[in-house]
Scaffold this motif. Structure first.
Motif, short mmCIF file in Angstrom:
data_model
loop_
_atom_site.label_atom_id
_atom_site.label_comp_id
_atom_site.label_asym_id
_atom_site.label_seq_id
_atom_site.Cartn_x
_atom_site.Cartn_y
_atom_site.Cartn_z
N LEU A 75 80.57 27.26 108.56
CA LEU A 75 79.99 25.57 108.60
C LEU A 75 80.40 25.45 110.05
O LEU A 75 81.84 24.60 109.64
N ASP A 76 79.77 24.82 110.55
CA ASP A 76 79.89 23.85 111.83
C ASP A 76 79.33 22.45 111.52
O ASP A 76 78.17 22.23 111.74
N VAL A 77 80.23 21.27 110.94
CA VAL A 77 79.13 19.98 110.92
C VAL A 77 79.56 19.17 111.82
O VAL A 77 78.54 18.13 111.46
N GLY A 122 84.71 21.43 109.91
CA GLY A 122 84.26 23.50 109.83
C GLY A 122 84.44 23.42 108.92
O GLY A 122 85.47 23.29 107.98
N ALA A 123 84.13 24.47 108.57
CA ALA A 123 84.41 25.57 106.70
C ALA A 123 84.64 27.15 106.52
O ALA A 123 83.20 27.09 107.22
N TRP A 124 84.66 27.68 105.69
CA TRP A 124 84.28 28.61 105.64
C TRP A 124 83.46 28.67 103.87
O TRP A 124 84.52 27.65 104.11
N LEU A 125 82.62 29.41 103.38
CA LEU A 125 82.22 29.15 102.36
C LEU A 125 81.07 29.84 102.41
O LEU A 125 80.67 30.78 102.64
N LYS A 126 81.16 30.04 100.71
CA LYS A 126 81.06 31.12 99.97
C LYS A 126 79.01 30.50 98.92
O LYS A 126 79.50 29.56 98.21
N SER A 127 78.17 30.93 99.47
CA SER A 127 77.18 29.94 98.50
C SER A 127 76.24 30.94 97.69
O SER A 127 76.92 32.33 97.54
N HIS A 128 75.55 30.60 97.27
CA HIS A 128 75.08 31.29 95.74
C HIS A 128 73.61 31.10 95.86
O HIS A 128 73.35 30.08 95.41
N TRP A 129 72.63 31.87 95.45
CA TRP A 129 71.08 31.45 94.56
C TRP A 129 70.63 31.69 93.67
O TRP A 129 71.25 33.03 93.33
N SER A 130 71.35 31.16 92.74
CA SER A 130 70.89 31.37 91.25
C SER A 130 69.10 31.99 91.12
O SER A 130 68.35 31.66 91.31
N HIS A 131 69.21 33.39 90.75
CA HIS A 131 67.09 33.99 90.91
C HIS A 131 67.61 35.40 90.01
O HIS A 131 68.35 36.22 89.98
#
Length: 808
Positions: A556-558, A531-540
């Motif tokens: 995230l649960d893999v 598992g992991a904590w993460l920050k995602s990014h949409w560029s627009h």
């Protein structure tokens, strides 16, 4: 409290060496380095050894050289002196009698560590190789310039042949595929467009041949590929590439390439293209709202340069995928799964008929993430986090009475490779899956209860061996089991090196299925082993002014790394007061997440703590707590650092929220002269290292009472004490107790340095070693490091992933 003033006043005053340096000549010779210094008494010293008359060793780096007797050298403790005191040599004029004995060790602010260079002579001339041991990993020779050079063996490098860089090549991953008229495959991969000639034997890959196309400039990561009715290939890689191979894919001499912008440059980035049976091109944007359709006539003429030629549809829906047949289109949306019967006028949605299939029992309540049509029969495959669902129907998919929905999976006892979503269905009925380990897997019925399976892995193609594709490694972390997690060009990868970092034969790479709208991963923090904590990014361009895109917090649960379907990207909605710009500091020692709000053009956003309890996979019970300047003045600061076991260091304070987030009465503040650190590392002694945006490194010995400042001892390192970087982004301690410092940004060197710190209260025994491109680092822009229990380091740069092995 001003950082500059407080840190300057805290600086230790140490006894200055009596040696006065009036001129310096630095000799860099392969793996050795010698400093020649002229003392105030006119005697030249080399690496701390006297190069004049016979002088007895005094323990301060002065070994006799060139006299009639050998004098052992002491440690060179002066900043910049490399090599220590070499032993005395044989008398001048004694040909070939190099009686030097390797002397002291390297201390001070020398960079690189070093060989002890003695003063042996050959024919009356000082021998540059006398006393150069090359770390026992090589041999010394004299170059044309008369300087000593170490020739390291076994891939070792460095001043003492004590370091070895391993470039970790990420294998190519299949993203999408299409079939040409011959039934051969065209794979969209992360390292180019790959033609795979099956030689009419798709069950046997032994006789296959390939052709790799990498004419995509900076965009080698192919997201989608389609083939039109004329046999022309269209590959989506940042922009749309058109390849007319003239029917001879193995012969590139007659190829015609054209590039197109799918939309106006200010429009949202396209993440997927789909070609329907009517020859229309469907484009899905990264943001996910709606789709755009290019009619067949316009598509064959070449995509237009601006938006108006596209027909927008379903603009009120967040669309994950579409699959269009002759009469309508399947739409996998955030709100559910639909079949839309289209009207004769494509751009008139008023007479479209929507049939909702979201509650079909076979779907098990799971959201559909992607869809694939059978090209020759009335059947559809739907990919969900719970598995693959297969629909067969008779002519009209909206007729639920005559439709058959069923869960589908390959039929074999044990899968030798990981499997994932369906990415294509061949005209022969074979179903193609995408493996999370990078391959395409062909599954075809053989007999009842048993399917044939053939693995097509791009990594097996010799054409890839000649490619040099690199990706920017944004973030890098090592989990509890020693596996690596990295953001590679924005994609999330998991890397299990089998416990043998230098041996690639047992490596297992897994590309974690992307979030629903293909965001880029920028920050990640592993939790447990899957598992992991993460920050995602949409560029627009449609994001909040001042932000470069939208940012989302995910857990995230893999699940199983061999299953590319069970990845669960669970968004945790941000507190409504947060802006779309944020920094994820990561989980603290209790598992709560600290987040800094970063409003556009401002730095005074609040600090937030997210309590997910014991259910990170369930955001419904999230509890958000916010602190602002109104609660305490330090929360106006824009920079803070998490303590490994205590709380949050912010400005001069250490803050702890106590045992209860909801009860402010047990909150604690301690004023400890922290001076707004950016990073904190805890050593085995219980001492803390603090890194700053300035050229300052500090060490705190709190006397075992973190909350009491009266017995605190602060030691400070600036450039005067040997700190080789101008600012500090990250600090990490390896398993041997050495401190790794990640420094300056923006292509400056050195950025990566290591401090062997033998006594916290004594600068004289410090040894700094820095690593740069001249030493084997693949890029001068270092983004992240992750050190190991064995004292080695994983390094993420703009040039990819490297492993630094040290012989210590």
């Amino acid at each position: 409290m001003a950082m500059g003033a407080s840190l300057t006043s805290a600086r230790w005053e140490r006894e200055k060496p009596f040696m006065t340096r009036t001129s310096v000549l630095v000799l860099l010779a392969g793996c050795s380095r010698t400093d020649l210094t002229v003392r105030s008494d006119g005697i030249a010293t080399a690496g701390g050894a006297l190069a004049g008359p016979t002088v007895s060793s005094t323990g301060d780096g002065k070994g006799g050289a060139g006299g009639s007797s050998a004098a052992a050298g002491g440690d060179a403790t002066n900043s910049g002196i490399v090599g220590g005191g070499a032993g005395g040599a044989a008398p001048i004029g004694t040909t070939g009698a190099a009686g030097a004995t390797v002397g002291g060790s390297v201390r001070g602010s020398s960079v690189g560590g070093g060989s002890s260079v003695g003063g042996g002579t050959v024919g009356g001339v000082p021998d540059p190789c006398a006393g150069v041991a090359c770390g026992g990993q090589g041999t010394c020779s004299i170059g044309d310039d008369g300087k000593a050079r170490c020739h390291c063996e076994g891939g070792w490098s460095g001043l003492d042949c004590n370091q070895r860089w391993h470039t970790i090549d990420v294998p190519p991953f299949v993203e999408d595929m299409a079939f040409d008229d011959e039934g051969n495959g065209w794979f969209a991969t992360t390292q180019g467009l790959l033609f795979w000639d099956f030689k009419d034997t798709p069950l046997d890959a032994a006789d296959d041949s390939w052709q790799l196309f990498t004419e995509f400039g900076d965009y080698e990561d192919i997201q989608s590929v389609v083939i039109d009715s004329n046999g022309v290939k269209w590959a989506l890689a940042g922009r749309l590439h058109r390849l007319d191979d003239k029917g001879t894919p193995a012969n590139t001499a007659d190829d015609v390439w054209e590039d197109y912008e799918l939309t106006h440059w200010r429009s949202l980035v396209t993440r997927r293209i789909v070609l329907d049976r009517e020859g229309r091109l469907w484009a899905l944007s990264q943001l996910g709202t709606g789709v755009k359709v290019l009619p067949a006539a316009e598509f064959q003429a070449g995509p237009p340069p601006v938006d108006p030629a596209w027909i927008p549809l379903f603009t009120t829906e967040v669309v994950r995928d579409v699959a269009a047949d002759a009469e309508g289109v399947w739409v996998a949306a955030e709100s559910g799964l639909y079949y839309v019967s289209l009207s004769d006028t494509l751009d008139d949605e008023t007479d479209d008929v929507w049939t909702d299939f979201s509650e079909v029992p076979a779907l098990g309540g799971e959201a559909v993430t992607s869809i694939e049509l059978d090209p020759v029969s009335d059947s559809v495959w739907f990919n969900t986090a719970g598995g693959v669902v297969h629909l067969t129907y008779a002519g009209d998919p909206s007729n639920e009475v005559e439709s058959n929905w069923a869960e589908w999976s390959p039929e074999f006892d044990q899968a030798p490779v990981g499997i994932g979503p369906v990415i294509a269905v061949g005209t022969d009925g074979a179903v193609w899956l995408r493996s999370p380990h990078g391959a395409a897997v062909r599954v075809a019925p053989a007999e009842a209860g048993n399917d044939d399976m053939t693995l097509y892995h791009p990594a097996s193609c010799p054409e890839y061996a000649a490619t040099a594709i690199t990706r920017n490694v944004f973030s890098l972390a090592v989990d509890e089991g020693g596996d690596k997690w990295l953001s590679w060009g924005g994609a999330l990868l998991h890397f299990d090196d089998g416990g043998t970092a230098a041996d690639t034969s047992d490596d297992r790479w897994t590309r974690i299925g992307s979030a629903l709208l293909s965001e880029s991963v920028h920050e990640l923090f592993p939790v447990g082993d899957a598992g992991a904590w993460l920050k995602s990014h949409w560029s627009h361009g449609a994001s909040t002014p001042g932000c470069s895109g939208e940012q989302t917090l995910y857990y995230l649960d893999v699940g199983a790394f061999s299953n590319g379907l069970d990845d669960a990207w669970i968004p945790h909605p941000l507190n409504e007061d947060l802006s779309s710009c944020l920094e994820l500091l990561g989980p603290d020692h209790t598992g709560h997440l600290w987040i800094k709000d970063q409003p556009p053009q401002r730095t005074d956003g609040a600090w937030y703590l997210l309590d997910v309890g014991v259910t990170p996979g369930d955001p419904s019970d999230d509890t958000w707590v916010a602190w602002t300047e109104a609660d305490a003045s330090p929360f106006a600061a824009s920079v803070a650092a998490l303590d490994p076991v205590l709380g949050l260091w912010i400005e001069d304070q250490l803050f702890s929220y106590g045992a209860s987030l909801s009860d402010a009465s047990d909150d604690s503040w301690w004023t400890l002269a922290a001076n707004s650190p950016r990073s904190v590392a805890l050593d085995a002694r219980g001492g803390r290292w603090f890194g700053y945006d300035l050229a300052v490194l500090r060490y705190l010995d709190d006397g075992g009472t973190a909350e009491l400042p009266t017995d605190d001892r602060w030691d400070e390192y600036s450039t005067a004490e040997g700190l080789p970087v101008q600012s500090i982004r990250d600090l990490q301690l390896d398993g041997l107790g050495d401190l790794w410092v990640l420094g300056n940004r923006f292509d400056e060197e050195p950025q990566l340095c290591r401090l062997a710190h033998f006594a916290p209260t004594d600068y004289s025994d410090d040894l700094w070693t820095c690593y740069a491109t001249s030493d084997g680092l693949n890029s001068s822009w270092v983004n992240a490091i992750a050190v190991t229990s064995t004292g080695n380091a994983w390094v993420g740069t703009r040039g990819g992933l490297q492993y630094l092995e040290l012989d210590r």
